[in-house]
Design a protein around this motif. Structure first.
Motif, PDB file in Angstrom:
ATOM      1  N   LEU A  62       0.693  -1.326   0.088  1.00 39.07           N
ATOM      2  CA  LEU A  62      -0.015  -0.037   0.079  1.00 39.07           C
ATOM      3  C   LEU A  62       0.784   1.322   0.035  1.00 39.07           C
ATOM      4  O   LEU A  62       0.551   2.297  -0.818  1.00 39.07           O
ATOM      5  N   ILE A  63       2.065   1.082   0.657  1.00 38.77           N
ATOM      6  CA  ILE A  63       2.927   2.444   0.694  1.00 38.77           C
ATOM      7  C   ILE A  63       4.247   1.876   0.221  1.00 38.77           C
ATOM      8  O   ILE A  63       4.900   0.849   0.797  1.00 38.77           O
ATOM      9  N   ARG A  64       4.702   2.439  -0.779  1.00 42.00           N
ATOM     10  CA  ARG A  64       5.996   1.901  -1.443  1.00 42.00           C
ATOM     11  C   ARG A  64       7.211   2.149  -0.332  1.00 42.00           C
ATOM     12  O   ARG A  64       7.276   2.761   0.243  1.00 42.00           O
ATOM     13  N   LEU A  65       8.217   0.990  -0.420  1.00 41.96           N
ATOM     14  CA  LEU A  65       9.394   1.314   0.300  1.00 41.96           C
ATOM     15  C   LEU A  65      10.401   1.427  -0.927  1.00 41.96           C
ATOM     16  O   LEU A  65      10.086   1.714  -1.783  1.00 41.96           O
ATOM     17  N   CYS A  66      11.716   1.610  -0.421  1.00 40.59           N
ATOM     18  CA  CYS A  66      12.902   1.870  -1.096  1.00 40.59           C
ATOM     19  C   CYS A  66      13.065   0.865  -2.325  1.00 40.59           C
ATOM     20  O   CYS A  66      12.601  -0.095  -2.286  1.00 40.59           O
ATOM     21  N   MET A  67      13.880   1.171  -3.272  1.00 42.68           N
ATOM     22  CA  MET A  67      13.790   0.447  -4.201  1.00 42.68           C
ATOM     23  C   MET A  67      14.846  -0.648  -4.124  1.00 42.68           C
ATOM     24  O   MET A  67      14.686  -1.735  -4.739  1.00 42.68           O
ATOM     25  N   MET A  68      15.961  -0.816  -3.100  1.00 40.63           N
ATOM     26  CA  MET A  68      16.790  -1.721  -3.183  1.00 40.63           C
ATOM     27  C   MET A  68      16.445  -2.612  -1.964  1.00 40.63           C
ATOM     28  O   MET A  68      16.404  -2.215  -0.897  1.00 40.63           O
ATOM     29  N   ALA A  69      16.522  -3.906  -2.388  1.00 39.32           N
ATOM     30  CA  ALA A  69      16.065  -4.753  -1.322  1.00 39.32           C
ATOM     31  C   ALA A  69      16.954  -5.231  -0.120  1.00 39.32           C
ATOM     32  O   ALA A  69      16.578  -5.766   0.816  1.00 39.32           O
ATOM     33  N   ASP A  70      18.202  -4.378  -0.317  1.00 44.69           N
ATOM     34  CA  ASP A  70      19.149  -4.685   0.734  1.00 44.69           C
ATOM     35  C   ASP A  70      19.161  -3.469   1.626  1.00 44.69           C
ATOM     36  O   ASP A  70      19.897  -3.272   2.456  1.00 44.69           O
ATOM     37  N   MET A  71      18.186  -2.644   1.354  1.00 45.72           N
ATOM     38  CA  MET A  71      18.067  -1.517   2.388  1.00 45.72           C
ATOM     39  C   MET A  71      17.442  -1.832   3.672  1.00 45.72           C
ATOM     40  O   MET A  71      16.541  -2.698   3.710  1.00 45.72           O
ATOM     41  N   ARG A  72      17.425  -0.868   4.718  1.00 41.55           N
ATOM     42  CA  ARG A  72      16.972  -1.215   6.181  1.00 41.55           C
ATOM     43  C   ARG A  72      15.545  -1.509   5.947  1.00 41.55           C
ATOM     44  O   ARG A  72      14.891  -2.516   6.776  1.00 41.55           O
ATOM     45  N   CYS A  73      14.776  -0.574   5.264  1.00 41.94           N
ATOM     46  CA  CYS A  73      13.394  -1.007   5.193  1.00 41.94           C
ATOM     47  C   CYS A  73      12.875  -2.379   4.827  1.00 41.94           C
ATOM     48  O   CYS A  73      11.889  -2.854   5.303  1.00 41.94           O
ATOM     49  N   HIS A  74      13.605  -2.898   3.843  1.00 46.61           N
ATOM     50  CA  HIS A  74      13.379  -4.464   3.240  1.00 46.61           C
ATOM     51  C   HIS A  74      13.758  -5.394   4.114  1.00 46.61           C
ATOM     52  O   HIS A  74      13.350  -6.328   4.459  1.00 46.61           O
ATOM     53  N   VAL A  75      15.169  -5.153   4.716  1.00 47.77           N
ATOM     54  CA  VAL A  75      16.014  -6.200   5.747  1.00 47.77           C
ATOM     55  C   VAL A  75      15.202  -6.095   7.040  1.00 47.77           C
ATOM     56  O   VAL A  75      15.220  -7.128   7.489  1.00 47.77           O
ATOM     57  N   TYR A  76      14.968  -4.992   7.746  1.00 47.42           N
ATOM     58  CA  TYR A  76      14.537  -4.982   9.298  1.00 47.42           C
ATOM     59  C   TYR A  76      13.065  -4.904   9.116  1.00 47.42           C
ATOM     60  O   TYR A  76      12.181  -5.441   9.611  1.00 47.42           O
ATOM     61  N   MET A  77      12.734  -3.674   8.770  1.00 46.28           N
ATOM     62  CA  MET A  77      11.402  -2.866   8.969  1.00 46.28           C
ATOM     63  C   MET A  77      10.140  -3.715   8.504  1.00 46.28           C
ATOM     64  O   MET A  77       9.288  -4.134   9.320  1.00 46.28           O
ATOM     65  N   ARG A  78      10.275  -4.236   7.237  1.00 48.53           N
ATOM     66  CA  ARG A  78       8.972  -5.041   6.578  1.00 48.53           C
ATOM     67  C   ARG A  78       8.979  -6.431   7.020  1.00 48.53           C
ATOM     68  O   ARG A  78       7.805  -6.642   7.589  1.00 48.53           O
ATOM     69  N   PRO A  79      10.209  -7.248   7.286  1.00 50.54           N
ATOM     70  CA  PRO A  79       9.920  -8.506   7.617  1.00 50.54           C
ATOM     71  C   PRO A  79       9.395  -8.451   9.330  1.00 50.54           C
ATOM     72  O   PRO A  79       8.595  -9.204   9.528  1.00 50.54           O
ATOM     73  N   PHE A  80       9.927  -7.389  10.027  1.00 53.85           N
ATOM     74  CA  PHE A  80       9.608  -7.443  11.362  1.00 53.85           C
ATOM     75  C   PHE A  80       8.197  -7.162  11.432  1.00 53.85           C
ATOM     76  O   PHE A  80       7.440  -7.759  12.298  1.00 53.85           O
ATOM     77  N   THR A  81       7.603  -6.231  10.713  1.00 53.89           N
ATOM     78  CA  THR A  81       6.268  -5.854  10.703  1.00 53.89           C
ATOM     79  C   THR A  81       5.396  -6.918  10.184  1.00 53.89           C
ATOM     80  O   THR A  81       4.381  -7.257  10.747  1.00 53.89           O
TER      81      THR A  81
END
Lengths: 135, 399
Positions: A95-114
């Motif tokens: 629903l809300i886009r994350l950063c483009m690179m999958a090795d960035m914090r939002c993909h590595v930490y925030m999204r899986p934790f959520t």
């Protein structure tokens, strides 16, 4: 105590524990990407803020769930927690886009934790709903 | 009394005891499934890396070789920005035993439109390249045009859209297959496109510390030696005769990655075996204690007409239910951790990580479940055997 009123069970405490861990994790170890050098935020920051908001609402729900003895109120709160937890699973990236690179914090930490915490809260609320409905 | 429903009723009536046993099996299944899945992913990543690395020797600037860990830089895909003169390519091609040599130009953009981290741009020559091109051809059939880029599988941008690097719009022409390395987060373009981007960065005032004109620079040369020729000799010759370069054998790098993988594999195997033994003995002890605690219950059931075989079957069914539930919960928990956090695991292990196919994962889950049930049933077999030899009158007389 009225006959219909039940004391808090293990699932009430587990639900509260998970909903405390959720915002605590998002604000510490599992936070998203930092601001850029020029101080601007990327879209993942707004996804993080939205999830943080939902996690705070879930925490309030879990507190009410723990302290209100009425099983009817408890099942009602469980029924509200389930779609909220489901929403927070799909909020980042879908629903809300994350950063483009999958090795960035939002993909590595925030999204899986959520995803993990929301799934656990959803399951816990579902189990709790079944238990209180049986009672 | 319906004897078939008795195992479930027994389990529900003692939730504390049932939950403890389920948790023990959950621990076993979580360790087995999670450990095996991680190992298979690392193995898949390493295999993908071996399959994709077609070069025997990689030549890089010597000052760069002393600064950073080359294994990470060249195998994991974190290429960085370093440059040497392009005429080195001709000198390398002239070395005896060299069959093919192809140059690549790297650039780490300080800021792309997407992200606050550097985006790695890898420029290759589509005519000469034999390392990236075969991998690209699998998912992208036509030639790559000017200011067109291909993105790795983990760059979340839409094909057909634009990615803006140093104020230059590059059209995303396609997405590449996953390799399990950091190559999946890189952007690929022709060498000419990368040179244009380097020029754009310079025009914007960024100092990329270039040792010359971008059109005369390359970052690394990938070398394939002809059949029968020695890659060690070719690397040795390049190191001895071509100044300011360092030639590295890729086989040595892969050996290092394999050694790391063997280390992780060993630790995981020991951990799984230790947890299995621990859980096996804990279940064995738990069932023996339960048997002692339920002696009167079993004796009463015998008095009510249940045979010793029926009691043994009840114990086995209780174990099967506990093992199945715990096993399934452990697998679900492992999935909940390994799948979402695979990028974090990859980062922490610093090894290529490529998830196995869905069929393999399903097979692994079924295998783990079967193993959990076998463990539970073996652990409860002694209790079931003892039930067959219970002296009913003695037990009932005890109180």
């Amino acid at each position: 105590m009225r006959h219909s009123e039940k004391r808090a069970g293990a699932t009430d405490f587990l639900l509260l524990l998970l909903t405390i861990l959720f915002p605590a994790g998002l604000l510490s170890v599992f936070k998203g990407c930092p601001a850029g050098e020029d101080g601007s935020w990327m879209s993942c920051h707004w996804a993080e803020m939205a999830v943080l908001g939902i996690s705070c609402v879930l925490l309030i729900c879990a507190l009410i769930h723990l302290f209100v003895p009425d099983p009817g109120v408890k099942t009602g709160i469980d029924a509200a927690v389930i779609p909220m937890a489901a929403l927070s699973i799909f909020l980042p990236k879908n629903l809300i886009r994350l950063c483009m690179m999958a090795d960035m914090r939002c993909h590595v930490y925030m999204r899986p934790f959520t995803a993990v915490l929301s799934a656990l809260i959803l399951c816990m609320a579902f189990v709790d709903l079944l238990l209180y409905k049986r009672k | 009394m319906d004897f078939r429903k008795l195992p479930i009723r027994n389990l529900v009536r003692r939730p504390g005891r049932t939950a403890t046993l389920v948790l023990l099996v959950l621990l076993l299944s979580f360790t087995m499934f999670g450990g095996a899945l991680t190992l298979l992913s690392i193995r898949g990543g390493t295999k993908s890396l071996e399959g994709r690395l077609g070069a025997d020797v990689i030549v890089v600037p010597s000052e760069m070789a002393s600064k950073v860990n080359l294994d990470n830089v060249l195998l994991m895909g974190t290429t960085g920005s370093y440059y040497m003169k392009a005429d080195i390519l001709d000198q390398i091609r002239a070395v005896e035993g060299v069959e093919k040599a192809s140059a690549q130009l790297f650039m780490a953009s300080l800021r792309a439109s997407c992200c606050s981290v550097a985006v790695q741009v890898i420029g290759f020559d589509p005519e000469e390249d034999f390392t990236v091109q075969p991998w690209i051809t699998r998912s992208f059939k036509r030639g790559l045009g000017d200011m067109e880029v291909l993105v790795g599988s983990r760059v979340s941008t839409e094909v057909g859209g634009n990615i803006r690097i140093y104020e230059k719009d590059c059209r995303v022409a396609g997405r590449l297959e996953s390799t399990g390395t950091q190559m999946d987060t890189a952007v690929y373009a022709t060498i000419d496109t990368v040179r244009t981007l380097i020029k754009a960065a310079e025009d914007l005032g960024h100092d990329l510390k270039l040792p010359g004109d971008p059109s005369e620079l390359v970052s690394a040369v990938y070398v394939k030696v002809s059949d029968g020729a020695s890659a060690d000799n070719a690397a040795g010759y390049i190191n001895g005769h071509i100044r300011r370069t360092e030639a590295i054998r890729t086989k040595n790098m892969l050996t290092d990655v394999s050694d790391s993988m063997a280390g992780v594999s060993f630790v995981m195997t020991i951990l799984i075996a230790a947890v299995w033994l621990l859980v096996f003995f804990l279940i064995l002890i738990a069932f023996l204690m339960i048997l002692r605690e339920r002696k009167k219950e079993f004796a009463s059931l015998r008095v009510l007409g249940a045979s010793s075989g029926m009691l043994s079957s009840m114990v086995f069914r209780e174990t099967a239910i506990i093992s199945f539930t715990g096993g399934l919960a452990g697998i679900a928990l492992a999935c909940l951790i390994v799948f979402p956090f695979s990028a974090l695991i990859e980062k922490m292990l610093d090894l290529p990580f490529l998830r196995p196919a869905a069929g393999t994962i399903a097979g692994l889950a079924v295998g783990t479940l079967v193993m959990c049930m076998i463990t539970g049933i073996i652990a409860s077999a002694w209790s079931a055997y003892k039930l067959g030899h219970v002296d009913v009158s003695m037990i009932l007389r005890e109180e």
